[in-house]
Design a protein around this motif. Structure first.
Motif, PDB file in Angstrom:
ATOM      1  N   THR A 118       0.848  -1.194   0.000  1.00 21.21           N
ATOM      2  CA  THR A 118       0.000   0.000   0.000  1.00 21.21           C
ATOM      3  C   THR A 118       0.883   1.244   0.000  1.00 21.21           C
ATOM      4  OG1 THR A 118      -0.058  -0.200   2.384  1.00 21.21           O
ATOM      5  CG2 THR A 118      -1.963  -1.035   1.161  1.00 21.21           C
ATOM      6  N   SER A 119       0.425   2.271  -0.687  1.00 20.74           N
ATOM      7  CA  SER A 119       1.252   3.459  -0.801  1.00 20.74           C
ATOM      8  C   SER A 119       0.553   4.648  -0.143  1.00 20.74           C
ATOM      9  CB  SER A 119       1.510   3.767  -2.265  1.00 20.74           C
ATOM     10  OG  SER A 119       0.305   3.712  -2.980  1.00 20.74           O
ATOM     11  N   THR A 120       1.344   5.618   0.226  1.00 24.99           N
ATOM     12  CA  THR A 120       0.766   6.814   0.820  1.00 24.99           C
ATOM     13  C   THR A 120       0.037   7.604  -0.262  1.00 24.99           C
ATOM     14  OG1 THR A 120       2.812   7.969   0.399  1.00 24.99           O
ATOM     15  CG2 THR A 120       2.536   7.002   2.578  1.00 24.99           C
ATOM     16  N   SER A 121      -0.944   8.379   0.137  1.00 23.22           N
ATOM     17  CA  SER A 121      -1.784   9.007  -0.871  1.00 23.22           C
ATOM     18  C   SER A 121      -1.528  10.499  -1.005  1.00 23.22           C
ATOM     19  CB  SER A 121      -3.257   8.771  -0.531  1.00 23.22           C
ATOM     20  OG  SER A 121      -3.524   9.338   0.730  1.00 23.22           O
ATOM     21  N   VAL A 122      -0.634  11.028  -0.201  1.00 23.48           N
ATOM     22  CA  VAL A 122      -0.446  12.473  -0.255  1.00 23.48           C
ATOM     23  C   VAL A 122       0.665  12.855  -1.207  1.00 23.48           C
ATOM     24  CG1 VAL A 122      -1.366  13.058   2.010  1.00 23.48           C
ATOM     25  CG2 VAL A 122       0.975  12.209   1.808  1.00 23.48           C
ATOM     26  N   THR A 123       0.538  14.017  -1.781  1.00 22.99           N
ATOM     27  CA  THR A 123       1.648  14.575  -2.532  1.00 22.99           C
ATOM     28  C   THR A 123       2.451  15.454  -1.586  1.00 22.99           C
ATOM     29  OG1 THR A 123       0.334  16.482  -3.183  1.00 22.99           O
ATOM     30  CG2 THR A 123       0.349  14.611  -4.686  1.00 22.99           C
ATOM     31  N   ALA A 124       3.718  15.675  -1.940  1.00 22.50           N
ATOM     32  CA  ALA A 124       4.561  16.472  -1.055  1.00 22.50           C
ATOM     33  C   ALA A 124       5.284  17.528  -1.861  1.00 22.50           C
ATOM     34  CB  ALA A 124       5.576  15.569  -0.351  1.00 22.50           C
ATOM     35  N   THR A 125       5.602  18.619  -1.197  1.00 24.56           N
ATOM     36  CA  THR A 125       6.362  19.671  -1.864  1.00 24.56           C
ATOM     37  C   THR A 125       7.789  19.655  -1.346  1.00 24.56           C
ATOM     38  OG1 THR A 125       5.661  21.222  -0.178  1.00 24.56           O
ATOM     39  CG2 THR A 125       4.346  21.147  -2.192  1.00 24.56           C
ATOM     40  N   GLY A 126       8.635  20.452  -1.991  1.00 21.79           N
ATOM     41  CA  GLY A 126      10.034  20.522  -1.585  1.00 21.79           C
ATOM     42  C   GLY A 126      10.727  19.197  -1.813  1.00 21.79           C
ATOM     43  N   GLY A 127      11.750  18.934  -1.026  1.00 22.08           N
ATOM     44  CA  GLY A 127      12.429  17.642  -1.105  1.00 22.08           C
ATOM     45  C   GLY A 127      13.069  17.406  -2.459  1.00 22.08           C
ATOM     46  N   ASP A 164      10.689   9.729  -1.508  1.00 22.55           N
ATOM     47  CA  ASP A 164      10.261  10.651  -2.572  1.00 22.55           C
ATOM     48  C   ASP A 164       8.846  10.404  -3.076  1.00 22.55           C
ATOM     49  OD1 ASP A 164      12.873  11.333  -2.351  1.00 22.55           O
ATOM     50  OD2 ASP A 164      13.495  10.579  -4.305  1.00 22.55           O
ATOM     51  N   THR A 165       8.113   9.455  -2.486  1.00 23.06           N
ATOM     52  CA  THR A 165       6.816   9.095  -3.051  1.00 23.06           C
ATOM     53  C   THR A 165       5.918  10.313  -3.226  1.00 23.06           C
ATOM     54  OG1 THR A 165       7.010   6.988  -1.941  1.00 23.06           O
ATOM     55  CG2 THR A 165       4.856   7.539  -2.809  1.00 23.06           C
ATOM     56  N   GLY A 166       5.878  11.169  -2.229  1.00 28.54           N
ATOM     57  CA  GLY A 166       5.021  12.351  -2.295  1.00 28.54           C
ATOM     58  C   GLY A 166       5.382  13.256  -3.458  1.00 28.54           C
ATOM     59  N   GLN A 167       6.690  13.480  -3.628  1.00 23.60           N
ATOM     60  CA  GLN A 167       7.140  14.341  -4.721  1.00 23.60           C
ATOM     61  C   GLN A 167       6.854  13.691  -6.074  1.00 23.60           C
ATOM     62  OE1 GLN A 167       8.841  13.760  -1.988  1.00 23.60           O
ATOM     63  NE2 GLN A 167       9.416  15.758  -1.133  1.00 23.60           N
ATOM     64  N   ALA A 168       7.087  12.362  -6.157  1.00 23.43           N
ATOM     65  CA  ALA A 168       6.835  11.661  -7.417  1.00 23.43           C
ATOM     66  C   ALA A 168       5.366  11.773  -7.798  1.00 23.43           C
ATOM     67  CB  ALA A 168       7.241  10.196  -7.291  1.00 23.43           C
ATOM     68  N   LYS A 169       4.492  11.640  -6.815  1.00 20.82           N
ATOM     69  CA  LYS A 169       3.059  11.722  -7.104  1.00 20.82           C
ATOM     70  C   LYS A 169       2.660  13.155  -7.450  1.00 20.82           C
ATOM     71  CE  LYS A 169       1.638   7.506  -5.004  1.00 20.82           C
ATOM     72  NZ  LYS A 169       0.909   6.780  -3.970  1.00 20.82           N
ATOM     73  N   ALA A 170       3.322  14.119  -6.816  1.00 26.38           N
ATOM     74  CA  ALA A 170       3.060  15.510  -7.174  1.00 26.38           C
ATOM     75  C   ALA A 170       3.435  15.754  -8.635  1.00 26.38           C
ATOM     76  CB  ALA A 170       3.856  16.449  -6.265  1.00 26.38           C
ATOM     77  N   PHE A 171       4.543  15.123  -9.067  1.00 28.88           N
ATOM     78  CA  PHE A 171       4.975  15.273 -10.457  1.00 28.88           C
ATOM     79  C   PHE A 171       3.951  14.635 -11.398  1.00 28.88           C
ATOM     80  CE2 PHE A 171       7.329  13.882 -14.225  1.00 28.88           C
ATOM     81  CZ  PHE A 171       7.920  15.089 -14.613  1.00 28.88           C
ATOM     82  N   MET A 172       3.446  13.459 -11.017  1.00 32.15           N
ATOM     83  CA  MET A 172       2.454  12.778 -11.848  1.00 32.15           C
ATOM     84  C   MET A 172       1.197  13.625 -11.991  1.00 32.15           C
ATOM     85  SD  MET A 172       3.930   9.963 -12.750  1.00 32.15           S
ATOM     86  CE  MET A 172       2.881   8.588 -13.170  1.00 32.15           C
ATOM     87  N   GLU A 173       0.789  14.276 -10.908  1.00 36.07           N
ATOM     88  CA  GLU A 173      -0.384  15.154 -10.995  1.00 36.07           C
ATOM     89  C   GLU A 173      -0.092  16.366 -11.867  1.00 36.07           C
ATOM     90  OE1 GLU A 173      -2.256  16.321  -7.372  1.00 36.07           O
ATOM     91  OE2 GLU A 173      -2.609  14.250  -6.710  1.00 36.07           O
ATOM     92  N   TYR A 174       1.144  16.849 -11.753  1.00 38.83           N
ATOM     93  CA  TYR A 174       1.528  18.052 -12.496  1.00 38.83           C
ATOM     94  C   TYR A 174       1.471  17.806 -14.003  1.00 38.83           C
ATOM     95  CZ  TYR A 174       4.354  22.120 -13.789  1.00 38.83           C
ATOM     96  OH  TYR A 174       4.802  23.292 -14.343  1.00 38.83           O
ATOM     97  N   ILE A 175       2.003  16.653 -14.464  1.00 39.32           N
ATOM     98  CA  ILE A 175       2.041  16.401 -15.908  1.00 39.32           C
ATOM     99  C   ILE A 175       0.678  16.034 -16.465  1.00 39.32           C
ATOM    100  CG2 ILE A 175       4.479  15.757 -16.160  1.00 39.32           C
ATOM    101  CD1 ILE A 175       3.456  12.834 -16.003  1.00 39.32           C
ATOM    102  N   ALA A 176      -0.323  15.857 -15.597  1.00 39.93           N
ATOM    103  CA  ALA A 176      -1.679  15.578 -16.079  1.00 39.93           C
ATOM    104  C   ALA A 176      -2.421  16.873 -16.405  1.00 39.93           C
ATOM    105  CB  ALA A 176      -2.451  14.776 -15.026  1.00 39.93           C
TER     106      ALA A 176
END
Lengths: 324, 467
Positions: free
Chosen positions: B60-69, B361-373
């Motif tokens: 299971t993975s965390t569901s939040v996006t993260a900034t910075g890092g 980095d999961t939060g940042q990676a997911k933030a990137f995925m949302e960004y490119i959408a």
């Protein structure tokens, strides 16, 4: 041929010379020589043609060849633009550095190790010297592809300490490892080249060392030289032609290698020069003129190495045979 | 047979070694027999093989996006224009996401695809560029990709149903965010059609009549090139989709349908009606050479992907590029014509599984995925690196050139979309030893009886082990 004929047939006996022997230059052209030279010129043209074609294409802009085809006169003019683009766009100096960082230490290490094995196996008689030599030679027969899966996992699970990095502008060379693994490291590629090329180098060097008479080694022992000293001060200098020939060959082998870098490196910026060529190809579209320019530039270092070591290279090929 | 020997020579129980991944216990002492050594070697390579096949359970993975890092991105965008566009995208993401430091590892397209298996099992970056279709589902089912249902829930309102289906793995989870696509269609030059008073054919008979007319006008009716093996699969795809429908095609690609089916024979029969109109010596031509025939007005039509425009672009002549147009492959008079199906390969971004830095980095990676959408992000990328079409609903279509607009239009009208044979089927079947070779064999003699060919296709499929 004519030189031999003129050397063995004095001029006062020229009239007695059998008709089938070639005549001296200046006394007419024989059809045989015409055919010979026509053949030689044709063969030269055949061999030079692909190179010429690459040079010609590399000098033309892509728009010209797309519109007019490759078999056409240059409508867009000839220029060195493709070379300029390749040098800057593909970051060429950077990838040359990558290749050198892998090739130079590998070649030195291979020659050191292989000459040690060859020295021990040919200059001294011990129980397993032939067996050891055979094992090293047999290593050549192992196709590297068969061990790639276990090797990949060994590389992934071998911890390597990371020390410092050597930073020269964009080029950062990590001593040992920057991810604490053997995988994805320059040193990993060097090691595998050393492992796979040492067998071949040992084979060649031992054949060469067999031609060095044992008396030289024995007299060195009499003079009180220890084994390492005989190896370094006596045998290695005598082997210089063979070492230079091996260095040329090994440089070319490792320079051209793409297989290990493909499996054992994942960072694009660590890849050797041959991969810089691939960076020029898009998913579908390739500018073949640009690639021709890149291929010619990528071929320069091995040619330079050959030119500089040519004397040694040819000496290495022939010296052993006259001694035997 | 080993037991009897071990009874005779009992060993101390504490010196044993377990071979990883196999659960096999082996004695560890120094008087190994030849048999022991063979056993260790055998199990060792077995273990390596099993490990090489990958496979671990999704967590299971965390569901939040993260900034910075920080985060890392593995990219196959190696040629200069898309590379620059991606670099700009990454810079924009960094400032939009609180200064997240993004490390990009660029590997050329061909190498990236060749080493994808070892890449994903080694120490991959957090996010990587990849393709939709079977190629995505394959790595997802091997546990080498992280499901991103949470990202998808946040962005799915920006995508059509077709795209939503294209990013689902076999387990129903979402594994990718689609960013661009391009359709396959029949390309032609408007000025050539105007000069000869040709009209765009909409059905098979008109299409063949046009081919015959072009031939009498001294044109190569259909430019065709198959030196690299894959272009011919585009024609197979569209004929199979038109004649036998989407469901049969997908079934065939995945092994649920048989290659010996008479429906496949009908595809080859239909195909043979247009092969006489192909470029001469097509087996030795690259797609770029065939595109040149179209560009130089030597050929009339060319069934290819939208990337054919890159060759027109390379000619440096805007006038030629302006003349390029296309039409959907004509109807063949089957009930499946209504599907308007076509190949429209989709490029995606995915999150890896084995990245050593992913846990932080999961939060940042997911933030990137949302960004490119985001449509605005995709539009900006398209403006800098024209070619494939943005996927987001809110992408700014006013930035499209007429050709791209039309391409987006025919894909939106398609009721069924496939990804191209080599993305829909397993790679070993679609490769040079499989489908590519079979199609070249067929094209060498298209009018002959194809049943023996189909039999060898099916037996090749059956000979492939489990994926």
């Amino acid at each position: 041929m004519s030189a031999i004929a003129s050397g063995t047939a004095p001029s006062d006996r020229a009239a007695l010379r059998p008709a089938h022997l070639p005549r001296r230059a200046g006394k007419g052209i024989r059809p045989g020589r015409v055919i010979l030279h026509a053949f030689l010129i044709a063969m030269t043209a055949l061999w030079v043609f692909p190179l010429f074609w690459a040079v010609y294409s590399s000098l033309r802009p892509i728009s010209d060849t797309v519109k007019n085809g490759y078999v056409s006169w240059p409508a867009g003019g000839l220029s060195l633009d493709n070379y300029r683009t390749f040098w800057t766009e593909a970051d060429l100096p950077y990838f040359y550095a990558n290749t050198l960082v892998i090739v130079v230490p590998s070649v030195i290490l291979i020659l050191l190790l292989a000459s040690m094995v060859a020295f021990a196996c040919t200059q001294f008689s011990w129980r397993f010297n032939v067996t050891v030599l055979m094992i090293f030679t047999a290593g050549n027969l192992l196709p590297p592809q068969v061990i790639i899966v276990p090797l990949y996992h060994i590389y992934l699970s071998t911890p390597i300490p990371s020390f410092t990095e050597l930073d020269v502008g964009r080029f950062a060379f990590p001593f040992f490892s920057d991810n604490n693994l053997l995988y994805d490291q320059y040193i990993g590629i060097m090691l595998i080249h050393v492992v796979f090329q040492t067998g071949f180098a040992t084979f060649v060097l031992s054949n060469y060392m067999k031609t060095i008479s044992k008396e030289i080694t024995e007299s060195a022992i009499m003079d009180g030289a220890h084994v390492l000293r005989i190896w370094w001060n006596i045998v290695l200098p005598l082997c210089r032609p063979a070492l230079a020939a091996m260095a040329t060959l090994l440089f070319t082998f490792i320079y051209n290698d793409f297989f290990w870098a493909l499996i054992l490196l994942k960072t694009g910026d660590k890849r050797p020069i041959t991969s810089a060529l691939n960076n020029l190809q898009g998913e579908f579209f390739s500018n073949n003129n640009l690639i021709a320019a890149g291929a010619l530039l990528a071929a320069v270092p091995p040619i330079l190495i050959y030119i500089f070591l040519q004397k040694q290279f040819i000496a290495g090929l022939t010296l052993g045979s006259t001694k035997g | 047979m080993d037991e009897s020997r071990e009874d005779e020579f009992p060993r101390r129980p504490d010196r044993r070694i377990t071979v990883p991944h196999t659960g096999v216990d082996l004695p560890l002492d120094l008087d190994l027999t030849r048999r022991d050594i063979l056993k260790i070697a055998g199990y060792g390579s077995l273990a390596a093989f099993i490990a090489a096949c990958g496979g671990s359970n999704p967590t299971t993975s965390t569901s939040v996006t993260a900034t910075g890092g920080k985060m890392s991105l593995g990219s196959y965008q190696s040629d200069s224009v898309p590379k620059k566009a991606l670099a700009d995208l990454v810079t924009a993401f960094q400032s939009a996401n609180g200064g997240t430091k993004v490390t990009v590892n660029t590997v050329d397209h061909g190498t990236f695809q060749n080493q994808i298996t070892s890449y994903l099992q080694g120490t991959p970056e957090d996010v990587f560029t990849w393709f939709s279709g079977h190629r995505m589902r394959f790595f997802a089912s091997k546990g080498l990709a992280t499901p991103i249902d949470d990202v998808w829930n946040a962005v799915k309102s920006n995508y059509t149903e077709g795209f939503a289906n294209s990013v689902k793995g076999d387990d129903g989870h979402v594994y990718a965010v689609p960013t661009s696509y391009y359709p396959w269609a029949v390309f032609y030059r408007k000025d050539v059609f105007a000069q000869h008073n040709y009209t765009v054919p909409t059905n098979w008979d008109d299409f063949k009549a046009l081919c015959a007319k072009m031939k009498t006008d001294g044109l190569i009716p259909i430019a065709f090139a198959d030196k690299d093996g894959w272009p011919a699969m585009g024609t197979f795809d569209i004929l199979n989709l038109r004649l036998n429908g989407y469901d049969f095609h997908v079934g065939l690609c995945t092994g649920q349908q048989k290659w010996t089916d008479p429906k496949v024979t009908s595809v080859f029969k239909k195909w043979a009606e247009i092969t006489p109109y192909y470029s001469p010596a097509f087996a030795g031509l690259t797609w770029q050479q065939a595109a040149d025939q179209l560009l130089r007005k030597q050929a009339g039509m060319y069934l290819l992907g939208l990337f054919v425009s890159q060759e027109f672009l390379a000619s440096g002549s805007a006038a030629d590029l302006g003349q390029l147009d296309f039409f959907p492959f004509p109807h063949v008079g089957s009930p499946y014509d209504a599907e308007e199906a076509l190949d429209a390969p989709i490029d995606v971004y995915m999150v890896t599984k084995k990245s050593p830095s992913l846990s932080s980095d999961t939060g940042q990676a997911k933030a990137f995925m949302e960004y490119i959408a985001k449509g605005s992000v995709q539009t900006q990328y398209f403006v800098e690196s024209p070619g494939a079409i943005p996927t987001a609903n809110d992408a700014d279509q006013s930035k499209y050139d007429p050709l791209t607009k039309k391409a987006a239009d025919i894909v939106s009208k398609a009721k069924k979309i496939t990804q191209f044979f080599d993305r829909d089927s397993r790679p070993d079947f679609a490769g040079p030893n499989g489908m590519q070779q079979f199609l070249l064999k067929y094209l060498a003699n298209p009018t002959s009886d194809t049943m023996s060919l189909q039999t060898s296709m099916q037996s090749f499929w059956d000979s492939l082990g489990p994926e």
